[in-house]
Design a protein around this motif. Sequence first.
Motif, PDB file in Angstrom:
ATOM      1  N   THR B  53       0.818  -1.215   0.000  1.00  0.00           N
ATOM      2  CA  THR B  53       0.000   0.000   0.000  1.00  0.00           C
ATOM      3  C   THR B  53       0.852   1.265   0.000  1.00  0.00           C
ATOM      4  N   THR B  54       1.923   1.247   0.793  1.00  0.00           N
ATOM      5  CA  THR B  54       2.730   2.468   0.917  1.00  0.00           C
ATOM      6  C   THR B  54       3.759   2.590  -0.207  1.00  0.00           C
ATOM      7  N   SER B  56       6.545   1.184  -0.013  1.00  0.00           N
ATOM      8  CA  SER B  56       7.824   1.178   0.678  1.00  0.00           C
ATOM      9  C   SER B  56       8.501  -0.178   0.562  1.00  0.00           C
ATOM     10  N   MET B 171      -4.190  -1.885   9.212  1.00  0.00           N
ATOM     11  CA  MET B 171      -3.944  -0.911   8.147  1.00  0.00           C
ATOM     12  C   MET B 171      -5.078   0.111   8.077  1.00  0.00           C
ATOM     13  N   GLY B 174      -4.563   2.813  10.323  1.00  0.00           N
ATOM     14  CA  GLY B 174      -3.425   3.694  10.086  1.00  0.00           C
ATOM     15  C   GLY B 174      -2.065   3.092  10.382  1.00  0.00           C
ATOM     16  N   VAL B 175      -2.021   1.819  10.787  1.00  0.00           N
ATOM     17  CA  VAL B 175      -0.742   1.189  11.133  1.00  0.00           C
ATOM     18  C   VAL B 175       0.056   0.947   9.852  1.00  0.00           C
ATOM     19  N   PHE B 176       1.304   1.384   9.821  1.00  0.00           N
ATOM     20  CA  PHE B 176       2.116   1.224   8.610  1.00  0.00           C
ATOM     21  C   PHE B 176       3.538   0.785   8.892  1.00  0.00           C
ATOM     22  N   PRO B 187      -0.976   7.605  18.214  1.00  0.00           N
ATOM     23  CA  PRO B 187      -0.033   6.665  17.600  1.00  0.00           C
ATOM     24  C   PRO B 187       1.425   7.113  17.699  1.00  0.00           C
ATOM     25  N   TRP B 189       5.231   5.756  16.150  1.00  0.00           N
ATOM     26  CA  TRP B 189       5.909   4.825  15.253  1.00  0.00           C
ATOM     27  C   TRP B 189       7.401   4.810  15.552  1.00  0.00           C
TER      28      TRP B 189
END
Lengths: 206, 206
Positions: B53-54, B56, B171, B174-176, B187, B189
């Motif tokens: 999705t990102t 990355s 996800m 918002g968890v990435f 949150p 990170w």
Amino acid sequence: MPVPETVPPPIDFYFDFSSPFGYLAAKRIDALAAGHGREVAWRPILLGAVFKTTGSRPVVEVPLKRDYARRDIERTARRFGVPFAWPSPFPYPAVAASRAFYWLGDRDAAQATDLARAVYDAAFGAGRDMSSAEAVADVAAGLGIDGAEVLAAVQEQAVKDRLRAEVDAAMAGGVFGSPYIVVDGEPFWGVDHLDQVDRWLETGGW
Amino acid sequence: MPVPETVPPPIDFYFDFSSPFGYLAAKRIDALAAGHGREVAWRPILLGAVFKTTGSRPVVEVPLKRDYARRDIERTARRFGVPFAWPSPFPYPAVAASRAFYWLGDRDAAQATDLARAVYDAAFGAGRDMSSAEAVADVAAGLGIDGAEVLAAVQEQAVKDRLRAEVDAAMAGGVFGSPYIVVDGEPFWGVDHLDQVDRWLETGGW
């Protein structure tokens, strides 16, 4: 010219003028280094050139990370107790400010660092658009630097080449982000590593 | 079922079993939370799904960042005073361990957390290859969990679906990344944010 052994070398502080994390580190790095009797060599780079190599994008442009990054930056600014505002546009091209820095640094390193602080404060402290040469010249004029000289300097081929060489040298040395701090050969990436930088300066490693 | 008002909710600790930064956070998160009278809900995710999705990649696969990331991880482990070894292969597929965790958690949440700690210690404390279901079953057996049951469970469609649903829910929330910690909706990170987590638990925000 060799420096006397009693004067330790400065720590290297690499940053992009368009990087909010760089701004946050800039607000602390000098006092942190001074606490250990060290000075700081400010070294602006252009992350755009780096991202072409790493295939990365600014974190504020990555899905999912974008909203978090904005929140994290504002939260960290509050934690640090420093003013914070988003410039528009963001990210902004920092070529003019970076060229002005190196041009000025060749005749007065301390004044160049003052200019760097003032540009960062204007961009992320006050939310001012610092992308143009005119904006940089205006901030420089506030420090007693001739604005017309700044406008001319940032168009000189030698100054353009100088910035490009600085960015290339930084990348060749492994620099890939902002802030990126090197203490006696040891690299630290990210404003969240300032505590490790502090401890490394204190202990010489672990 | 509503919980009594005197019991604060746990903090959410999202991590990937293949993430060394997640391992480092795992070594501190329970004690950190306990210092504020809080418990931790361990929540394994699969970063591979997130990266789709990102756009990355794991930091250890990015040019320029790769060497730094390895150095940073080993340096932070020394700073934390925890054992560290690179498993081979790395990164490794953490599907088996993640499925086993959620399967076990449905009947004994505390035992599932014990399994998570043991898998992390085997992978990044001892450098053991934890990619196979057999390796996970073996570590589980060391905790008194029936290894044959683990091997069967990780092949069940319901367990596969359960993991996928957990990753999707993370996800959607918002968890990435790993570690990704949520304290009362806020949150954080990265293992470098544990000090902010600690302060947020202390103060409720700033």
